[in-house]
Enzyme design. Structure first.
Site, PDB file in Angstrom:
ATOM      1  N   LYS A 199       0.824  -1.219   0.000  1.00 13.89           N
ATOM      2  CA  LYS A 199       0.000   0.000   0.000  1.00 13.89           C
ATOM      3  C   LYS A 199       0.851   1.260   0.000  1.00 13.89           C
ATOM      4  O   LYS A 199       0.432   2.296  -0.534  1.00 13.89           O
ATOM      5  CB  LYS A 199      -0.971  -0.031   1.178  1.00 13.89           C
ATOM      6  CG  LYS A 199      -0.327  -0.011   2.557  1.00 13.89           C
ATOM      7  CD  LYS A 199      -0.146   1.372   3.124  1.00 13.89           C
ATOM      8  CE  LYS A 199       0.559   1.351   4.455  1.00 13.89           C
ATOM      9  NZ  LYS A 199       0.716   2.691   5.055  1.00 13.89           N
ATOM     10  N   THR A 256      -4.190   5.274   3.053  1.00 17.02           N
ATOM     11  CA  THR A 256      -2.905   5.806   2.616  1.00 17.02           C
ATOM     12  C   THR A 256      -2.969   6.413   1.223  1.00 17.02           C
ATOM     13  O   THR A 256      -2.195   7.323   0.906  1.00 17.02           O
ATOM     14  CB  THR A 256      -1.841   4.694   2.654  1.00 17.02           C
ATOM     15  OG1 THR A 256      -1.934   4.008   3.905  1.00 17.02           O
ATOM     16  CG2 THR A 256      -0.445   5.261   2.520  1.00 17.02           C
TER      17      THR A 256
END
Length: 346
Positions: A199, A256
């Site tokens: 991520k 994120t």
């Protein structure tokens, strides 16, 4: 596994935190709220002094008044007496930090990896690095959508704690959880770490999309196709689909890749606006893990025959092999294909 009530009694009363950056300090703050005694080890003497003398960490976690129960130290041996350790050293320094702690750590101490990334050179996840250096430690992983500032200010957060030992997972959950810090247990350590590492790379791509002002459609497409890459790698490494779609996978990616509070997305945003990587990194105190993990993620994918074009593009950009514009053109020119192509778990 039995369920736990946040803040319930546990034998793990003393928590040691390894790392005085934003996330380490926030976790120390949270552990105090859970009713634990907390010792925080930081590398910088000035950070230790500020925490102990002023109850602040203005460089890494500005604007937060720290709990007076946090005791900071610069001596690794001072945290060896803790009942469990939260390991929050930057990924590329984790081996060195673990080596410094090794002479002092009793065998059997639970060590919870709270760092997201893959070691360059070895392509090893943090649990593998720490286990190699601290073979007597009982390893677990804490991961999920969690901006340090929000955790430190006691805003509601939910995370995944991955531990192969069910009894230890229950103990750690009981020790760390409280009303605004919910912890869900799994034994799927692999998937939890794949989500945390990949991520960060994808968040750089999301920032580039934002920096280029490509719009909401492009952002949604990038995150979705990036998640497909995350799942492909996670499944190829033996991770379970339900973990990859949980807090430590999809949840962390959503956070994120959708806010410039993310160090990785803000770095991508600056790249998309035409700034040089060296200039961006030179102005930062905190680490953007995606820059360091991109190459290792791509190498792992190649080793297991997994196609990850977005991660490959990010790696090529941060390594200086491809311009942002050329990387975008290459992705938009890829052949059309079936959307769902997850391999079976191995």
């Amino acid at each position: 596994m039995a369920t736990n009530t946040p803040g319930e009694a546990t034998r793990l009363q003393h928590i040691g935190v390894i790392g005085g950056g934003a996330w380490g300090t926030a976790l120390a703050q949270s552990a105090c709220r859970a009713g634990r005694k907390v010792t925080l080890w930081a590398y910088e003497f000035e950070t230790v002094a500020e925490i102990n003398d002023h109850r602040t960490n203005r460089v890494y976690l500005p604007g937060v008044a720290l709990d007076p129960g946090i005791r900071a130290t610069a001596k690794a041996k001072d945290i060896a007496a803790a009942d469990a350790l939260l390991f929050v050293a930057p990924s590329q320094f984790s081996r060195a930090v673990a080596s410094e702690i090794a002479p002092h750590l009793p065998s059997g101490t639970p060590v919870v990896i709270c760092t997201k990334g893959v070691e360059q050179g070895t392509n090893a996840f943090m649990s593998e690095v720490v286990h190699e250096v601290l073979p007597g430690a009982k390893i677990a992983v804490l991961s999920g959508p969690s901006f340090a500032g929000e955790v430190a200010r006691s805003l509601p957060t939910a995370l995944t704690l991955a531990c192969p030992d069910e009894a230890l997972g229950a103990e750690l959950t009981a020790a760390l959880a409280h009303r605004t810090f919910r912890v869900y247990w799994t034994d799927d350590v692999t998937a939890a770490q794949v989500g945390g590492a990949v991520k960060n790379v994808l968040a750089i791509a999301a920032g580039i999309v934002e920096g280029r002002k490509f719009g909401a459609n492009a952002h949604a497409a990038m995150v979705t196709r990036g998640f497909a890459e995350l799942v492909r790698l996670g499944r190829a490494l033996g991770g379970r689909f339900e973990t990859l779609t949980g807090l430590s996978g999809l949840g962390d990616l959503i956070l994120t890749a959708s806010s410039v509070q993310s160090r990785n997305m803000s770095l991508g945003l600056a790249l998309g606006q035409g700034r040089l990587l060296s200039e961006i990194l030179g102005q930062r105190k905190s680490v953007s893990e995606g820059v360091h993990s991109a190459g290792a993620v791509v190498a792992l994918a190649a080793k297991h025959g997994v196609e990850m074009p977005i991660c490959e593009a990010v790696h090529s950009v941060v390594k200086g092999e491809t311009s942002v514009d050329d990387a975008i053109d290459a992705l938009l020119s890829r052949p059309l294909r079936a959307e769902v192509d997850f391999p079976p778990a191995q």
